[in-house]
Scaffold this active site. Structure first.
Site, PDB file in Angstrom:
ATOM      1  CB  SER A 192      -8.310  18.374  18.933  1.00 38.65           C
ATOM      2  OG  SER A 192      -7.483  17.982  19.860  1.00 38.65           O
ATOM      3  NE  ARG A 193     -15.054  16.060  15.960  1.00 39.84           N
ATOM      4  CZ  ARG A 193     -14.848  14.585  17.369  1.00 39.84           C
ATOM      5  NH1 ARG A 193     -13.213  14.807  17.232  1.00 39.84           N
ATOM      6  NH2 ARG A 193     -15.592  14.082  17.799  1.00 39.84           N
ATOM      7  CG  LEU A 194      -7.493  20.535  14.752  1.00 38.56           C
ATOM      8  CD1 LEU A 194      -6.456  21.189  15.398  1.00 38.56           C
ATOM      9  CD2 LEU A 194      -8.183  21.590  13.773  1.00 38.56           C
TER      10      LEU A 194
END
Ligand SMILES: Cc1cc2nc3c(=O)[nH]c(=O)nc-3n(C[C@H](O)[C@H](O)[C@H](O)COP(=O)(O)O)c2cc1C
Length: 214
Positions: free
Chosen positions: A192-194
């Protein structure tokens, strides 16, 4: 390539994590670990890295070179000192190295000052290369404009005949650089782009480690 194709190139990153509690205090150890992981994937060009420099006109420039080793705290690569990159580094001896290893969803960014290796080191490495590579390096005025391919090939043929199996001595205009890092950032793709980003910065008391927002 259409815009719609570019938008589809999206994926989740799930292969690993990078936690402060698990990294060594020294970025060279972490680099070696990550490099070993990348090498184990069996994909070619593990040592390929983007070298970015700044030109006399202040414009950035970038190209791939091969990392030939890490010695005395410096990342080493070899090239023609009179090439575009050589001229850039003469003028502004600071450079950026970038490794992108998609198989392990990792990126490493290295920035630091660059110095030339000694002629003895250059010569030793030059003579370890195949004679064809030695002659190629001697014959190519890297980054200059050529009339055509044939003039380069004739120079190579003439030099192969001239130097035979022994090969030429290392020319003064060819050799290595050592980039001693001031900062190294390790990026591990996460879901999730984290993503995880840890930056090691050199300070008088050692390496400081900070987490950056993804
Ligand atoms: C996989 C790969 C490895 C390369 N390795 C080197 C290298 O180690 N040294 C080098 O001078 N050029 C290498 N090159 C060529 C450079 O990318 C570049 O074309 C050349 O050095 C001239 O760059 P410049 O005009 O910016 O100085 C490599 C290119 C590729 C694609």
């Amino acid at each position: 390539m259409k815009d719609s194709h570019l938008r589809k190139d999206r994926r989740d990153y799930t292969k690993g994590e990078l936690l402060e509690s698990e990294v060594p205090g020294n970025p060279f150890d972490l680099f070696q670990d990550w490099f070993a992981d990348r090498s184990e994937t069996g994909r070619p060009d593990a040592t390929a890295m983007t070298l970015s420099t700044v030109g006399l006109d202040g414009r950035p420039d970038a190209r791939i070179v091969l990392l030939k080793g890490i010695e005395n705290g410096g990342f080493e690569f070899f090239t023609n000192y009179q090439s575009k990159k050589g001229q850039d580094l003469e003028h502004q001896p600071i450079a950026h190295l970038l490794f992108f290893w998609p198989e392990v969803e990792r990126q490493v960014r290295v920035v630091g000052r660059v110095t030339k290796l000694s002629y003895e080191r250059n010569s030793k490495y030059f003579k370890e290369r195949p004679v064809g590579s030695q002659v190629g390096a001697l014959s190519s005025p890297q980054s200059r404009v050529l009339d055509g391919r044939s003039s380069l090939e004739s120079t190579v043929q003439a030099n192969l005949a001239k130097y035979g199996e022994e090969g030429p001595d290392c020319p003064e205009f060819w050799g290595g650089y050592s980039l001693v890092p001031e900062e190294i950032e390790f990026w591990q793709g996460r879901s999730s782009r984290l993503h995880d980003r840890l930056r090691f910065s050199k300070s008088v008391s050692g390496w400081k480690i900070e987490r950056l927002a993804p």
